[in-house]
Design a protein around this motif. Structure first.
Motif, PDB file in Angstrom:
ATOM      1  N   GLU A   1      -8.164   3.418   2.356  1.00 27.25           N
ATOM      2  CA  GLU A   1      -7.930   1.967   2.287  1.00 27.25           C
ATOM      3  C   GLU A   1      -6.818   1.519   3.242  1.00 27.25           C
ATOM      4  O   GLU A   1      -6.898   0.460   3.856  1.00 27.25           O
ATOM      5  N   MET A   2      -5.773   2.348   3.366  1.00 24.56           N
ATOM      6  CA  MET A   2      -4.628   2.010   4.215  1.00 24.56           C
ATOM      7  C   MET A   2      -4.968   2.068   5.700  1.00 24.56           C
ATOM      8  O   MET A   2      -4.222   1.534   6.526  1.00 24.56           O
ATOM      9  N   SER A   3      -6.071   2.739   6.029  1.00 27.85           N
ATOM     10  CA  SER A   3      -6.446   2.885   7.438  1.00 27.85           C
ATOM     11  C   SER A   3      -6.829   1.543   8.059  1.00 27.85           C
ATOM     12  O   SER A   3      -6.813   1.387   9.272  1.00 27.85           O
TER      13      SER A   3
ATOM     14  N   GLN B   1       0.832  -1.206   0.000  1.00 22.68           N
ATOM     15  CA  GLN B   1       0.000   0.000   0.000  1.00 22.68           C
ATOM     16  C   GLN B   1       0.864   1.253   0.000  1.00 22.68           C
ATOM     17  O   GLN B   1       0.537   2.247  -0.649  1.00 22.68           O
ATOM     18  N   LEU B   2       1.990   1.199   0.730  1.00 21.14           N
ATOM     19  CA  LEU B   2       2.895   2.355   0.768  1.00 21.14           C
ATOM     20  C   LEU B   2       3.426   2.660  -0.633  1.00 21.14           C
ATOM     21  O   LEU B   2       3.457   3.827  -1.054  1.00 21.14           O
ATOM     22  N   ILE B   3       3.787   1.608  -1.366  1.00 20.07           N
ATOM     23  CA  ILE B   3       4.300   1.809  -2.727  1.00 20.07           C
ATOM     24  C   ILE B   3       3.234   2.438  -3.615  1.00 20.07           C
ATOM     25  O   ILE B   3       3.496   3.371  -4.375  1.00 20.07           O
ATOM     26  N   LYS B   4       1.994   1.960  -3.467  1.00 17.57           N
ATOM     27  CA  LYS B   4       0.880   2.533  -4.235  1.00 17.57           C
ATOM     28  C   LYS B   4       0.711   4.024  -3.915  1.00 17.57           C
ATOM     29  O   LYS B   4       0.463   4.845  -4.795  1.00 17.57           O
ATOM     30  N   LEU B   5       0.839   4.352  -2.629  1.00 21.01           N
ATOM     31  CA  LEU B   5       0.655   5.746  -2.214  1.00 21.01           C
ATOM     32  C   LEU B   5       1.760   6.637  -2.779  1.00 21.01           C
ATOM     33  O   LEU B   5       1.495   7.742  -3.267  1.00 21.01           O
ATOM     34  N   GLU B   6       2.992   6.134  -2.713  1.00 21.06           N
ATOM     35  CA  GLU B   6       4.119   6.911  -3.245  1.00 21.06           C
ATOM     36  C   GLU B   6       3.956   7.145  -4.743  1.00 21.06           C
ATOM     37  O   GLU B   6       4.213   8.236  -5.246  1.00 21.06           O
ATOM     38  N   THR B   7       3.511   6.088  -5.446  1.00 26.19           N
ATOM     39  CA  THR B   7       3.281   6.209  -6.888  1.00 26.19           C
ATOM     40  C   THR B   7       2.210   7.268  -7.171  1.00 26.19           C
ATOM     41  O   THR B   7       2.360   8.107  -8.055  1.00 26.19           O
ATOM     42  N   GLN B   8       1.128   7.201  -6.386  1.00 27.12           N
ATOM     43  CA  GLN B   8       0.020   8.136  -6.604  1.00 27.12           C
ATOM     44  C   GLN B   8       0.461   9.576  -6.315  1.00 27.12           C
ATOM     45  O   GLN B   8       0.076  10.510  -7.034  1.00 27.12           O
ATOM     46  N   ALA B   9       1.286   9.753  -5.259  1.00 26.00           N
ATOM     47  CA  ALA B   9       1.800  11.096  -4.939  1.00 26.00           C
ATOM     48  C   ALA B   9       2.623  11.625  -6.111  1.00 26.00           C
ATOM     49  O   ALA B   9       2.531  12.816  -6.465  1.00 26.00           O
ATOM     50  N   ALA B  10       3.404  10.728  -6.739  1.00 27.52           N
ATOM     51  CA  ALA B  10       4.219  11.135  -7.894  1.00 27.52           C
ATOM     52  C   ALA B  10       3.344  11.543  -9.077  1.00 27.52           C
ATOM     53  O   ALA B  10       3.647  12.511  -9.792  1.00 27.52           O
ATOM     54  N   VAL B  11       2.232  10.821  -9.277  1.00 27.76           N
ATOM     55  CA  VAL B  11       1.298  11.164 -10.363  1.00 27.76           C
ATOM     56  C   VAL B  11       0.728  12.567 -10.137  1.00 27.76           C
ATOM     57  O   VAL B  11       0.673  13.389 -11.063  1.00 27.76           O
TER      58      VAL B  11
ATOM     59  N   ASN C   1      -9.723   0.376   8.019  1.00 29.14           N
ATOM     60  CA  ASN C   1     -11.140   0.446   8.387  1.00 29.14           C
ATOM     61  C   ASN C   1     -11.969   0.296   7.113  1.00 29.14           C
ATOM     62  O   ASN C   1     -11.713   0.983   6.116  1.00 29.14           O
ATOM     63  N   SER C   2     -12.967  -0.604   7.128  1.00 25.79           N
ATOM     64  CA  SER C   2     -13.697  -0.903   5.893  1.00 25.79           C
ATOM     65  C   SER C   2     -14.768   0.132   5.563  1.00 25.79           C
ATOM     66  O   SER C   2     -15.290   0.157   4.453  1.00 25.79           O
ATOM     67  N   VAL C   3     -15.106   0.973   6.533  1.00 26.35           N
ATOM     68  CA  VAL C   3     -16.138   1.991   6.305  1.00 26.35           C
ATOM     69  C   VAL C   3     -15.541   3.230   5.642  1.00 26.35           C
ATOM     70  O   VAL C   3     -16.133   3.823   4.738  1.00 26.35           O
ATOM     71  N   LEU C   4     -14.342   3.622   6.098  1.00 27.40           N
ATOM     72  CA  LEU C   4     -13.739   4.875   5.646  1.00 27.40           C
ATOM     73  C   LEU C   4     -13.534   4.958   4.129  1.00 27.40           C
ATOM     74  O   LEU C   4     -13.811   6.000   3.539  1.00 27.40           O
ATOM     75  N   PRO C   5     -13.080   3.894   3.451  1.00 27.77           N
ATOM     76  CA  PRO C   5     -12.892   4.012   1.999  1.00 27.77           C
ATOM     77  C   PRO C   5     -14.195   4.300   1.249  1.00 27.77           C
ATOM     78  O   PRO C   5     -14.166   4.881   0.174  1.00 27.77           O
ATOM     79  N   ASN C   6     -15.329   3.891   1.806  1.00 21.88           N
ATOM     80  CA  ASN C   6     -16.609   4.185   1.158  1.00 21.88           C
ATOM     81  C   ASN C   6     -17.003   5.650   1.319  1.00 21.88           C
ATOM     82  O   ASN C   6     -17.727   6.205   0.492  1.00 21.88           O
ATOM     83  N   LEU C   7     -16.552   6.249   2.391  1.00 20.84           N
ATOM     84  CA  LEU C   7     -16.920   7.634   2.681  1.00 20.84           C
ATOM     85  C   LEU C   7     -16.062   8.645   1.934  1.00 20.84           C
ATOM     86  O   LEU C   7     -16.569   9.614   1.376  1.00 20.84           O
ATOM     87  N   GLU C   8     -14.762   8.423   1.954  1.00 19.39           N
ATOM     88  CA  GLU C   8     -13.806   9.395   1.428  1.00 19.39           C
ATOM     89  C   GLU C   8     -14.177   9.952   0.048  1.00 19.39           C
ATOM     90  O   GLU C   8     -14.295  11.158  -0.109  1.00 19.39           O
TER      91      GLU C   8
END
Lengths: 236, 236
Positions: A160-162, A126-136, A164-171
């Motif tokens: 998603e990284m939190s 997940q960290l790698i995904k986040l770093e990639t997204q920050a670069a985008v 918690n299964s509820v938070l990704p639906n809200l964000e």
């Protein structure tokens, strides 16, 4: 016996009952996003209804973003099953200026904690995904292109990284709602965003929840000040 | 020219287009909860569609909780327009134990701040409503009756008192979702609830945001510990 008006209201149409049955079927069969349902003919037999009733039920479930009909291909479970386009009814809140203000306030409550949880619970992948997204996001900003969608994905990843299964639906709902009412894509905020996102990513990389919390507070505060200024200027 | 599959998918049916037009009509006319729409015949003329198309559009909007059809009376705007029964798709999250845990975590993020905002922003009239509701909950507990619904209303009132227009839409959804998966109505938690609710009401009465925040943290922590224990015992 006479049927009272109140009773009439609670009687579901056959298509509504059929829609409920399809939902139960999806849940009990453990079907998930993108899974295909049996074809129309088989569904009609399974549910004991005619084609027109089935089609009406499917249309109802499509409007609630539970099913997706791909013509010539079949009926599928939606990608975000049950999360409709505007699930909290923001369309119907009349004072849009107040709504934007309140959504920003809501993000201030939610997202620092999301970042803190992400620092604590994230996996390496997940960290790698986040770093990639920050670069985008950075690249889009440097090219002067709109980064609204990419930015939204950056914040959704944190949900998603939190763990918690509820938070990704809200964000994404909150994010999209703000976006609906105010276009910030070409904002001067862009260059601050780069540094602020980096601070968030750094804190999450090193697993420091408190730092991640504070970096998000700083990022959102800048956002809030900027958005309120835009609202004022545009006499929104 | 051949129509491609992808294009077919994006073509909306006449009833979907009609549904969209009705939503726009509600928003542009400033119609709100409980308002009545024109009768079927007039709607058909206004929208330029036949009765069966209109009825299908209305059914779609009913399934999204935007309209309510009262038989023999007419078509009305719903009480919580656009907020459907399970707007965040919790039905489709497979791990229910984790979902309950995550919903409790979400309440821990949200509700202390809601209570703090309520202490800061509430009106006199809202305070009286809250005190009345707290009394209703106490009476139900003392009579040994289920207080789940009354308790939910107590927390929803706090959302309204926060002065934020987004929070009242969220509160009941989260609350109801927990309720869906775990029945706490007959719990031993009841007597603690009385004292904890009183502490929240006291802080809000005296306008002390920090105390309201902390009273809510204490209340939710007790709730969280209790719920996790129930989940464990019931091998949920």
């Amino acid at each position: 016996m006479e049927i009272k008006k109140e009773d009439m209201d609670s009687i579901k149409s056959l298509s509504e009952v059929t829609a409920d049955t399809i939902v139960k079927h999806i849940v009990s069969e453990g079907l998930g996003k993108g899974d295909k349902l049996p074809n129309e003919k088989i569904l009609c037999e399974l549910l004991g209804v005619g084609r027109s009733t089935l089609r009406e039920a499917v249309r109802m479930l499509s409007s609630r973003n539970i099913l997706v009909v791909k013509h010539g291909s079949g009926i599928y479970v939606s990608d975000k099953p049950g999360v409709s386009q505007d699930p909290l009814g923001f369309t119907f809140i009349k004072d849009k200026k107040r709504l934007v203000h309140d959504l920003v306030e809501f993000r201030m409550i939610l997202e620092p904690r999301v970042a803190a949880l992400a620092a604590q619970n994230r996996t390496k992948e997940q960290l790698i995904k986040l770093e990639t997204q920050a670069a985008v996001v950075e690249e889009l900003i440097e090219q002067g292109k709109s980064h609204a969608q990419a930015d939204s994905e950056f914040h959704s990843l944190l949900g998603e990284m939190s763990g918690n299964s509820v938070l990704p639906n809200l964000e994404p709902i909150i994010f999209k709602a703000i976006d609906l009412f105010i276009d910030l894509s070409q904002s001067k905020l862009s260059h601050d965003t780069i540094g602020e996102h980096r601070a968030i990513v750094d804190a999450i990389r090193s697993g420091k929840s408190v730092d991640a919390n504070d970096a998000m507070v700083a990022h959102l505060l800048n956002n809030k000040i900027f958005i309120l200024k835009v609202l004022e200027q545009e006499n929104f």
